[in-house]
Design a protein around this motif. Sequence first.
Motif, mmCIF file in Angstrom:
data_model
loop_
_atom_site.group_PDB
_atom_site.id
_atom_site.type_symbol
_atom_site.label_atom_id
_atom_site.label_comp_id
_atom_site.label_asym_id
_atom_site.label_seq_id
_atom_site.Cartn_x
_atom_site.Cartn_y
_atom_site.Cartn_z
ATOM 1 N N ILE A 13 -24.164 9.588 94.393
ATOM 2 C CA ILE A 13 -23.953 9.112 95.755
ATOM 3 C C ILE A 13 -22.522 8.604 95.817
ATOM 4 O O ILE A 13 -22.129 7.748 95.024
ATOM 5 N N LEU A 14 -21.745 9.148 96.739
ATOM 6 C CA LEU A 14 -20.362 8.709 96.932
ATOM 7 C C LEU A 14 -20.326 7.779 98.137
ATOM 8 O O LEU A 14 -20.904 8.089 99.180
ATOM 9 N N PRO A 29 -35.783 11.525 105.105
ATOM 10 C CA PRO A 29 -36.416 11.793 103.807
ATOM 11 C C PRO A 29 -36.745 13.269 103.606
ATOM 12 O O PRO A 29 -36.538 13.807 102.520
ATOM 13 N N ASP A 30 -37.241 13.933 104.637
ATOM 14 C CA ASP A 30 -37.576 15.355 104.509
ATOM 15 C C ASP A 30 -36.336 16.199 104.278
ATOM 16 O O ASP A 30 -36.376 17.184 103.528
ATOM 17 N N GLN A 31 -35.228 15.835 104.912
ATOM 18 C CA GLN A 31 -33.977 16.574 104.714
ATOM 19 C C GLN A 31 -33.483 16.434 103.277
ATOM 20 O O GLN A 31 -33.054 17.410 102.655
ATOM 21 N N LEU A 32 -33.539 15.219 102.749
ATOM 22 C CA LEU A 32 -33.102 15.001 101.368
ATOM 23 C C LEU A 32 -34.070 15.665 100.393
ATOM 24 O O LEU A 32 -33.638 16.272 99.401
ATOM 25 N N ARG A 33 -35.350 15.609 100.668
ATOM 26 C CA ARG A 33 -36.354 16.262 99.828
ATOM 27 C C ARG A 33 -36.080 17.768 99.767
ATOM 28 O O ARG A 33 -36.103 18.379 98.702
ATOM 29 N N GLN A 34 -35.804 18.385 100.911
ATOM 30 C CA GLN A 34 -35.510 19.810 100.940
ATOM 31 C C GLN A 34 -34.256 20.133 100.145
ATOM 32 O O GLN A 34 -34.214 21.113 99.396
ATOM 33 N N LEU A 71 -33.500 5.412 99.237
ATOM 34 C CA LEU A 71 -34.019 6.669 99.775
ATOM 35 C C LEU A 71 -34.032 7.741 98.691
ATOM 36 O O LEU A 71 -35.040 8.441 98.509
ATOM 37 N N LEU A 72 -32.940 7.875 97.971
ATOM 38 C CA LEU A 72 -32.856 8.890 96.930
ATOM 39 C C LEU A 72 -33.914 8.658 95.858
ATOM 40 O O LEU A 72 -34.608 9.594 95.444
#
Length: 102
Positions: free
Chosen positions: A5-6, A91-96, A20-21
């Motif tokens: 994470i930057l 969350p769904d975007q990061l999961r994808q 979240l990550l």
Amino acid sequence: MNIEILVVPDCPNTGPAANLLRRVLDDVGLHDTAFSTRVIADQSTAEAAAFTGSPTFLIDGRDPFAEPGRAPGLACRVYKTPDGLTGLPGPDQLRQALTCAL
């Protein structure tokens, strides 16, 4: 898998991005996957990292949310989510993004 994470100094989304990550990594069964946080403190470092805003998630060195043509710089980042614009991806975007990288 190398995840980073930057962030800019004192980014108010640093903690929420890490939370979240971690939650999404756990959700997809990557409980033992570690990640790091790197502070981008100046323009030259932002340019070298192709950093376009804080927070930026890098998965194996790639920004899954990159927007073509966006210039590197020290700024807050805004993500387009199903719920509107916000400082973090959904969350769904990061999961994808994570599952596509597996």
